[in-house]
Write an enzyme that holds these catalytic residues in place. Structure first.
Site, PDB file in Angstrom:
ATOM      1  N   HIS A 351       0.800  -1.225   0.000  1.00  0.00           N
ATOM      2  CA  HIS A 351       0.000   0.000   0.000  1.00  0.00           C
ATOM      3  C   HIS A 351       0.832   1.274   0.000  1.00  0.00           C
ATOM      4  O   HIS A 351       0.255   2.365   0.068  1.00  0.00           O
ATOM      5  CB  HIS A 351      -0.926   0.031   1.222  1.00  0.00           C
ATOM      6  N   LYS A 544      -8.347  13.436   4.644  1.00  0.00           N
ATOM      7  CA  LYS A 544      -7.411  12.305   4.662  1.00  0.00           C
ATOM      8  C   LYS A 544      -6.425  12.566   5.791  1.00  0.00           C
ATOM      9  O   LYS A 544      -6.394  13.663   6.354  1.00  0.00           O
ATOM     10  CB  LYS A 544      -6.695  12.160   3.321  1.00  0.00           C
ATOM     11  N   LYS A 550       0.712  14.180   1.309  1.00  0.00           N
ATOM     12  CA  LYS A 550      -0.660  14.495   0.896  1.00  0.00           C
ATOM     13  C   LYS A 550      -0.780  15.966   0.475  1.00  0.00           C
ATOM     14  O   LYS A 550      -1.744  16.353  -0.167  1.00  0.00           O
ATOM     15  CB  LYS A 550      -1.637  14.222   2.032  1.00  0.00           C
ATOM     16  N   LYS A 656     -14.826   8.070  -3.726  1.00  0.00           N
ATOM     17  CA  LYS A 656     -16.071   8.361  -3.008  1.00  0.00           C
ATOM     18  C   LYS A 656     -16.617   9.725  -3.412  1.00  0.00           C
ATOM     19  O   LYS A 656     -17.823   9.890  -3.638  1.00  0.00           O
ATOM     20  CB  LYS A 656     -15.817   8.331  -1.503  1.00  0.00           C
TER      21      LYS A 656
END
Length: 833
Positions: A351, A544, A550, A656
């Site tokens: 991941h 997140k 990020k 999503k």
């Protein structure tokens, strides 16, 4: 209600549980007691299908998947279960006979504290799809008593509180003392050092039903999520150590399942974390062996009947422990034969490419705590390195006193997959190229997906109803059918309906944020709610975990630049904009906490400035979780997916949000690449920034100060954040300086601007200008949004599971109708039983 036998029976069972469990009649019961009684009444129906599912597997003896993950983030079980078994309307009618509404009753439930972020939510989506597709499977994890933590933000500072999700009885769990397993630590040394006494820890099983969405025939399967706990077993408490004054040591084994990811910045945290991971592996493997042998299986049939999927490196000790158990069951089995069986049943999902997340353990610590497992790791390492083709240091399991978990899994697994095509290519070509050359057949890709029934049907029922009106309900069962929506995207009436639903979604979301988007002062006291803009404002979110890669910093600096432009009067043609950032920073990750505080400082400045607060706001949402996401999704216009290209494995929030009609501003990173390809570039207008290859090449000779000097707006923003007009106390100025220095100076542990925030700033700023231009043309925005929804068909977790099923060679095992009929006739309130 007399006309509906199911309503009558459910209402009677609700009242019966109130009396039997709480000694209450309905008018005097609390909302908590009504919630618990309702869940227990519903469990009777669910139990029928749960027993039928497990009995069908026992009868037909299929190959079974066992999914091992340190994290799950299911969100609230109750509403999900009501939707999946199709009784939400029924329950709503029943609750009309009580003092409480359905929403009040559902609000009682707390999100289970079983995960941290995308890894755990993905695992829960996979279980949902495994159940919906009627795959024979069971999930294993740990039952964390206090979750990872509840987050409060005190004047910008993250404060970690215990997540008290188990403060009250959880009606959806079943304690299974009959399945308790004993996990052994220590007890000798394989290198001749002084031995220690073995410690046996009792792990108690707690089972949760994961309900699959029913087929058109209204049959549904139930998959078991089995979580292990050491907290509830008094046997694990070391009384002798306690009486000797060694209080920490006395309670160590009872606390193994207290908290997800204890901080590993100290030796005690590292020790607990390693013991946690082995607890999951050992208890789960023992249970797998129990199930296999109780079905008449043997070591000879193990490779045919068992499949184990390892979700990231945390359960990597499954390789030596599985080999050890196989050799224990069959003493004549050689190391090579045990490895062959292990490889045939085990697969590993990677991941991340971040080195910090590719776990390595100190050899001495592993040998001390897990001597039997370490002995097998060393034997495996020594055996492999005797062969010339395995002698490359990059292939070694043991290296410089460290046990490399990813390397252990790469050698011991049948398949290794990344979670987006770009990520899988990086894993194969950049992260583990020597392994890819050695085992080319092992490497593959399975792009992530999310449960469209959870994140669209349940989260956004108005939009779901609109889709069904236009294209039928086939998309609920097979999300690929959402592609039909593209035929209607040009229809002005559909665009108008979509925009109306989005506006109502915003209004509901704003109502929620007024209650939950609370502001705290430096003492933790709630001072007010966040101010909000109207539904005509652009609403963008970045939800997140807080991490440098990020690039929440890029988002915040852009808002600072917009603020400074507005202060100087450059607001002509500008739209009103409200941004939301939500996520947790790891307790020991100072830079992430600085980013969170910096966001809070900017938020304060924007809401306090009378000149700009009606047109530009930033909300920082504390304790972001699954339930809050469900409230936010329907109202989002713009999805911020702005990680540095090549660093995000996949992302699932991007899926999503797009399913719910948000447009994406994002880099070509992770699954963004495939989403853009599916949607089509013309309807994906806000792509920006370097490619992964460009980012890889950009580090050499990179000088962020040069960009700072050449971009006046960026320079103004970075200078302003360290000015006296931005910060009010020394601690705030220290935070702002740390942010600025990390981008321009770097430090001993990191180069300046390691994730190219400054290098991508101008491209991001220009993409945001395109956002503002398009947002002013609402019908065109709606057309793009509808086409984005239509392009999400392949990003359902159903598709992901079908892809994994090819790796596992797994086939569905539908509920046996004879078994289900027998149980339903006797117990179902739908049949009047």
């Amino acid at each position: 209600m007399q006309d509906n036998p199911a309503e009558t029976l459910l209402f009677r069972k609700l009242r019966r549980y109130l009396m039997v469990e709480y000694g209450k009649r309905l008018p005097y019961a609390s909302v908590e007691e009504v919630y618990q009684s309702l869940c227990k009444a519903l469990k009777e129906e669910i139990m029928i299908h749960w027993v039928a599912s497990s009995s069908s597997i026992r009868k037909h003896q299929p190959r079974i998947l066992f999914y091992l993950s340190m994290e799950y983030l299911p969100g609230g079980f109750t509403n999900n279960n009501l939707v999946h078994i199709g009784v939400k309307n029924l329950v709503g009618k029943v609750l009309q006979q009580t003092p409480f509404t359905l929403q009040e009753v559902l609000h009682v439930e707390k999100d289970p504290g079983l995960g941290n972020g995308g890894l755990g939510r993905l695992a829960s989506c996979f279980l949902d799809s495994l159940a919906a597709l009627q795959m024979p499977a069971i999930g294993y994890g740990l039952r964390y008593q206090y979750g990872i933590f509840d987050q409060e933000i005190w004047d910008g500072v993250q404060v970690e509180r215990p997540d008290r999700w188990l403060l009250r009885e959880n009606p959806w769990e079943f304690r299974r003392d009959d399945l308790a397993r004993y996990v052994e630590y220590s007890g000798g040394s394989c290198s001749g050092k002084s031995s220690t006494r073995a410690t046996s820890v009792r792990a108690i099983a707690y089972d949760y039903p994961i309900i699959g969405f029913p087929s058109r025939e209204n049959d549904f399967s139930v998959v078991t999520l089995r979580l292990w706990s050491t907290k509830e077993s008094p046997r694990n408490f070391a009384l002798q150590s306690y009486n000797a004054g060694e209080f920490g040591q006395a309670g160590e084994n009872t606390s193994l399942t207290d908290v997800l990811y204890p901080s590993d910045h100290h030796l005690a945290g590292k020790r607990i974390r390693l013991k946690q991971e082995f607890l999951l592996v050992s208890a789960s493997l023992q249970d797998i062996f129990r199930k296999h042998f109780s079905r008449g299986g043997s070591v000879a049939t193990f490779a045919d009947k068992v499949r184990i999927q390892v979700n990231d490196t945390h359960p990597g000790l499954v390789i030596p422990e599985l080999m050890r158990l196989l050799m224990e069951q069959a003493p004549d089995l050689s190391l090579e034969e045990a490895l062959a069986i292990t490889r045939s049943v085990t697969s590993y999902t990677n991941h991340t490419i971040l080195q910090e997340a590719l776990e390595e353990w100190d050899e001495e610590k592993v040998e001390e705590l897990l001597p039997r497992q370490y002995a097998l790791v060393k034997r495996l390492h020594d055996t492999l390195t005797k062969d010339k083709q395995y002698q490359e240091p990059d292939l070694a399991i043991l290296h410089k006193g460290r046990v490399r978990m990813a390397h252990l899994l790469l050698h011991g697994s049948h398949r290794v997959n990344g979670v987006a095509q770009l990520h899988s290519d990086i894993v194969r070509n950049d992260l583990f190229p020597k392994f890819a050359a050695l085992y080319p057949e092992k490497f593959c890709n399975v792009t992530n997906g999310v449960s469209h029934r959870k994140w669209l049907l349940e989260a956004n029922p108005e939009l779901a109803h609109l889709l069904t009106q236009r294209i039928g309900d086939g998309w609920i069962y097979d999300f690929a059918e959402v592609r039909k929506l593209i035929e209607h995207a040009e229809d002005p009436s559909l665009q108008e309906e979509f925009l109306a639903i989005k506006a109502r979604g915003k209004e509901k979301m704003f109502s929620f944020l007024q209650k939950k988007g609370l502001l705290r002062d430096a003492y933790g006291s709630v001072t007010s709610s966040h101010p909000l803009l109207g539904p005509d404002a652009l609403f963008s979110v970045q939800i997140k975990r807080i991490h440098e890669y990020k690039r929440q910093l890029l988002h915040i600096l852009h808002l600072v630049a917009l603020y400074l432009e507005r202060k100087e009067g450059a607001s002509s043609g500008r739209i009103a904009r409200m941004a939301l950032i939500g996520g947790k920073a790891a307790p020991g990750y100072k830079k992430a906490k600085d980013i969170l505080r910096f966001a809070s400082l900017v938020s304060r400045k924007l809401r306090e400035d009378l000149q700009t607060k009606d047109a530009l706001l930033l909300l920082v949402l504390e304790n972001y979780n699954v339930s809050k996401t469900m409230q936010i999704l329907p109202g989002v216009d713009l999805s911020e997916q702005i990680s540095l290209a090549g660093k995000e494995a996949s992302g699932t929030g991007n899926m999503k949000l797009a399913m719910n009609g948000a447009l994406t501003i994002g880099t070509d990173d992770g699954a963004n690449v495939e989403m853009r390809q599916e949607v089509g570039g013309a309807d994906w207008p806000f792509c920006f920034g370097m490619s992964a290859e460009e980012a890889k090449q950009a580090r050499e000779g990179y000088d962020p100060k040069e960009i700072y000097e050449q971009d006046p707006l960026l320079k103004q923003a970075l200078d302003w954040i360290v000015s006296s007009s931005f910060t009010t106390v020394p601690e705030e100025r220290e935070c702002a300086l740390a942010i600025r220095d990390s981008l321009l100076e770097g430090d001993a542990t990191s180069p300046a601007d390691p994730y190219f925030v400054l290098k991508d700033f101008r491209a991001y700023y220009e993409a945001q200008q395109r956002v503002e231009t398009l947002f002013q043309n609402r019908p065109l925005w709606a057309k793009h949004a509808l086409k984005n929804i239509a392009g999400m068909g392949s990003f359902s977790s159903d598709r992901s599971i079908r892809d994994y099923a090819k790796i596992w060679e797994l086939t569905p095992c539908p509920v046996d109708q004879e078994i289900l009929h027998e149980l339903s006739q006797e117990f179902s309130f739908f049949s009047g039983g």
